[in-house]
Scaffold this active site. Sequence first.
Site, PDB file in Angstrom:
ATOM      1  N   ASN A 148      44.872 -28.038-110.324  1.00 44.42           N
ATOM      2  CA  ASN A 148      45.952 -27.184-109.830  1.00 44.42           C
ATOM      3  C   ASN A 148      45.896 -25.785-110.416  1.00 44.42           C
ATOM      4  OD1 ASN A 148      47.453 -29.169-108.206  1.00 44.42           O
ATOM      5  ND2 ASN A 148      47.782 -30.199-110.154  1.00 44.42           N
ATOM      6  N   ASP A 149      45.388 -25.649-111.627  1.00 42.70           N
ATOM      7  CA  ASP A 149      45.317 -24.349-112.277  1.00 42.70           C
ATOM      8  C   ASP A 149      44.330 -23.437-111.560  1.00 42.70           C
ATOM      9  OD1 ASP A 149      46.577 -22.957-114.257  1.00 42.70           O
ATOM     10  OD2 ASP A 149      45.302 -23.635-115.887  1.00 42.70           O
ATOM     11  N   ASP A 150      43.096 -23.894-111.393  1.00 39.60           N
ATOM     12  CA  ASP A 150      42.100 -23.083-110.695  1.00 39.60           C
ATOM     13  C   ASP A 150      42.529 -22.805-109.263  1.00 39.60           C
ATOM     14  OD1 ASP A 150      39.282 -22.544-112.064  1.00 39.60           O
ATOM     15  OD2 ASP A 150      40.080 -24.393-112.886  1.00 39.60           O
ATOM     16  N   GLU A 189      45.089 -20.013-109.166  1.00 38.10           N
ATOM     17  CA  GLU A 189      44.530 -18.702-109.477  1.00 38.10           C
ATOM     18  C   GLU A 189      43.603 -18.206-108.383  1.00 38.10           C
ATOM     19  OE1 GLU A 189      45.323 -16.588-111.938  1.00 38.10           O
ATOM     20  OE2 GLU A 189      46.886 -18.020-112.425  1.00 38.10           O
ATOM     21  N   HIS A 211      51.569 -21.304-113.112  1.00 36.77           N
ATOM     22  CA  HIS A 211      50.601 -20.724-112.184  1.00 36.77           C
ATOM     23  C   HIS A 211      50.848 -21.200-110.755  1.00 36.77           C
ATOM     24  CE1 HIS A 211      47.583 -19.837-115.655  1.00 36.77           C
ATOM     25  NE2 HIS A 211      48.410 -18.821-115.430  1.00 36.77           N
TER      26      HIS A 211
END
Length: 667
Positions: free
Chosen positions: A402-404, A407, A479
């Site tokens: 989920n982070d990548d 972003e 994020h």
Amino acid sequence: MTTTAGGASRTNDPVPAADALARYALPASHPVEEAARRAVLRAAEHLLARQHAEGYWKGVTQSDVAYEAQDLLLRRFLGIRDERVTAATGRWIRSRQRADGTWSLVHDGPGHLGTTIQAYVALRLAGDRPDQAHMLRCAAWVRSSGGVAAGELTARIWLALFGWWSWDDLPEVPPEIIALPARAPLSIHSFNSWIRLVLVPLAVVSAHRPVRPAPFGIEELFAPGGPPAGPAAAGPHGGWEGAFRRLDRVLRACRGATPGPVRRAALTACVRWILERQEADGSWGGFGPMTGYAVLALHAQGFPLDHPVLRAALGALEDSAVWTGDGMRMTETVQSPVWDTALSVTALADAGVPAGHPALLGAADWLLTRQTTRPGDWAVRRPRLAPGGWSFEFHNQTYPDNDDTSEVILALRRVAPRDEARVDDAVERAARWTGGMQSRDGGWGAFDADSTGTLVNRLPFFDIGDYCADPPTADVTAHVVEMLAALGRRDDPRTRRGVRWLLDHQEDSGAWFGRWGMNHLYGTGCAVPALVAAGVPHDAPAVRRAVAWLASVQNADGGWGEDWRSYDDPAFAGRGPSTPSQTAWALLALLAAGERDGSAVRAGVAWLTGAQTEDGSWEEPQFTGTGVPGVQALNYGLYRHVFPLTALGRYTRRQNTGAVSARSAPN
């Protein structure tokens, strides 16, 4: 990989930053702002020059030397020792030794027992004698710290491969665990994604208990009295810990009683599971250490070294090597091109690089080729959710996060692409996937949804504390919330639940815990911009408390820093020598909170501009990335560039938050 530690640059010349940056509408109002504008220009020039010809950015990832040591141990175990590789790796390990003979997890940190044990053995493999001064200091420190028996589990597993430690004195990892239903409390899917990539291979290895003849003894690393009877006999007798210790003894006793057909079927299922998760580049999850465990497991199961699976895996391990200009060789535990590219696009956009600039267009095109297209392990908990996320590495279809994904979406919305419909489709698929990965409590974990079990943290398989699962964290949740806001979805129920989760998880100090970056400065630097982007006003109590906390931990030099020890000792929260990336995180929060003209921001900007090097970059030997809190720290090579440029860009452009879009959001 045969690059230097500084990374490679693109082969075609980028448009000079002086020509690429949009002009400022107003003159600088203060000498600090004027200096910041010059710093932005130089930093943008530097970052543009570091883009690879294919369109991506990638810094070199450094971690502690345990992984170089494991590389040498693996080569010795497999019988593929290479003199040139061994000598160069030995030089790298030797160069990182502290004056007291130890090796640390972080730059300028205290000695770490498990890493020091592995480094010592690796240097013995590289030819260092035990009577040399640096080895004598190391062995004495290890003995005084309790010896091998007191070292971390990972070190003792690698020692067992050569008979330096007994398999009988390691926790039993039964391969039959593969048969537990996915929803069972102790199934492999109760563990986080990267633990699974160790657990299943380790079950195979521990079932076979392979041992190669030791090339030398390491008696000098054992404390007086020798090793204990075994870790299963130690520890508390009550509670869950005691119960699992007793379970380990039961499993150990049942080892010889397991019917042969049952054990063979379990091993076959484990091997099938491993093979199904090998990536296109031969790795597992793009992680070097996990790939090493998979190689050990398959080789123990009888796969020859010339088998295509192992040839590809060994090739992936070699590709993770970085040869420095001074004859040393290090290994990257993980490579970060997707993450680095997304952050670089955002930084350049914040600096004023136009949305249609060739560098941003090339980056967008490259990112689109890396979107995952098939279900991975995440689908066990979300079987009806269509794929669409992004991973951290070059090749990793199994474990998007989920982070990548958030972003990358934020970066793509800052670009005016050649094919707008293609980008909109990719963004919409990714947003749906990320939304579907929200946990029941409203937050987001990194790789899995609802991975909140605590029993797995009590099992004796691993000794990494409370990080065997993948629960929601403030940095990842922030994020995702910021991304949803950038897509015009402030009022989406998922966004509102994410905002509530963040507000509920603010610490009493006013900071947020940072799971994937060090530590409260990272968590706070993620949370405040996300909350503001989602509509939380500047004067909201949560925002004001965060501002007050950041002001209270600002260093006298104007910068910010946080020591690795803050994960274990609250006294270090927000405290440590100033670093470029951590100063930038603090500034991102303060700028989002409307503090642009305040003294804290001005002092932080002045520190960043004063710390910039002649080539437009920043120096940062400190490790500010986090693999596992308190266990593995990381130094991401581009953090020192992208985050300062982002912060200075937003300061000079008078932009409060990065949750903006170059184009209207898709319907």
